[in-house]
Design an enzyme around this catalytic site. Structure first.
Site, short mmCIF file in Angstrom:
data_model
loop_
_atom_site.label_atom_id
_atom_site.label_comp_id
_atom_site.label_asym_id
_atom_site.label_seq_id
_atom_site.Cartn_x
_atom_site.Cartn_y
_atom_site.Cartn_z
N PRO A 138 -24.47 83.00 14.85
CA PRO A 138 -24.20 82.88 13.54
C PRO A 138 -22.48 83.38 13.22
O PRO A 138 -22.39 84.28 12.33
CB PRO A 138 -24.91 84.13 13.04
CG PRO A 138 -25.07 85.07 14.34
CD PRO A 138 -25.00 84.19 15.42
N CYS A 139 -21.89 82.14 13.33
CA CYS A 139 -20.49 82.39 12.79
C CYS A 139 -20.36 82.45 11.37
O CYS A 139 -19.29 82.92 10.94
CB CYS A 139 -19.66 81.41 13.51
SG CYS A 139 -20.10 79.76 13.04
N HIS A 140 -21.45 82.11 10.80
CA HIS A 140 -21.27 82.16 9.24
C HIS A 140 -21.40 83.36 8.73
O HIS A 140 -21.02 83.76 7.64
CB HIS A 140 -22.53 81.37 8.47
CG HIS A 140 -24.06 82.04 8.87
ND1 HIS A 140 -24.40 81.61 10.01
CD2 HIS A 140 -24.63 82.80 8.36
CE1 HIS A 140 -25.70 82.43 10.16
NE2 HIS A 140 -25.64 82.96 8.85
#
Length: 182
Positions: free
Chosen positions: A147-149
């Site tokens: 989850p780089c978001h």
């Protein structure tokens, strides 16, 4: 989530397309797990596919709706419906050792929460590595699941998402309980 490290050559990769509320995504599986999940319209997709081909040197690329693809579809559907907060798919991360360390830190950011690049660098053990950490986040090939978001800049602004800032905001909205994807 199980993770493997595979550099086997001459294997078969399986690529499938997956429809999501935020647009079509391309998924690629090695025999060891998911190695790519990106929005089909993002500019970096071709580069990432070339990197996978260089890493694996596959003997074939198929488009088979197998058990792994079905599990990914089901888990993404559950995620977008708000009933899944963690994924349990085998991952086959393709990157440098540094990138893989940064991506493992991403996997520890809880659903619905965000971290700054600086906080991520501090967890990594080097608060001065903010730019290197941000670059490693940008090289993440497994959107949503790694989850780089969930990483934002130090002032709380959205920055740097290959799928586009509107999608990043939509994912954060979804995880915060705001039903609006856009």
């Amino acid at each position: 989530m199980a993770e493997t490290d595979s550099a086997a050559h001459g294997i078969t990769l399986n690529r499938v397309e997956i429809d999501t509320p935020l647009g079509e995504m391309a998924a690629v599986f090695s025999p060891h797990g998911l190695c790519l999940l990106e929005f089909a319209d993002q500019k970096t997709l071709d580069r990432e596919l070339r990197a996978l081909n260089a890493h694996y040197r596959p003997s074939a690329v198929t488009a088979v709706e197998n058990e792994a693809a079905a599990a990914l579809r089901r888990q993404l559907d559950e995620y977008f419906a708000g009933s899944r907060q963690q994924f349990d798919l085998p991952l086959d991360l393709v990157g440098t050792p540094f990138q893989k360390q940064v991506w493992r830190i991403l996997l520890d950011i809880p659903y619905g929460q965000t971290r700054s690049y600086k906080a991520q660098a501090e967890i990594f053990g080097n608060a001065k590595a903010v730019r290197a950490v941000a670059a490693a986040n940008g090289a993440n090939k497994i959107s949503i699941i790694v989850p780089c978001h969930r990483v934002i800049d130090g002032s709380g602004r959205l920055t740097g998402y290959a799928g586009g800032l509107p999608r990043k905001q939509a994912l954060l909205n979804l995880e915060s309980g705001n039903a609006s994807l856009f």
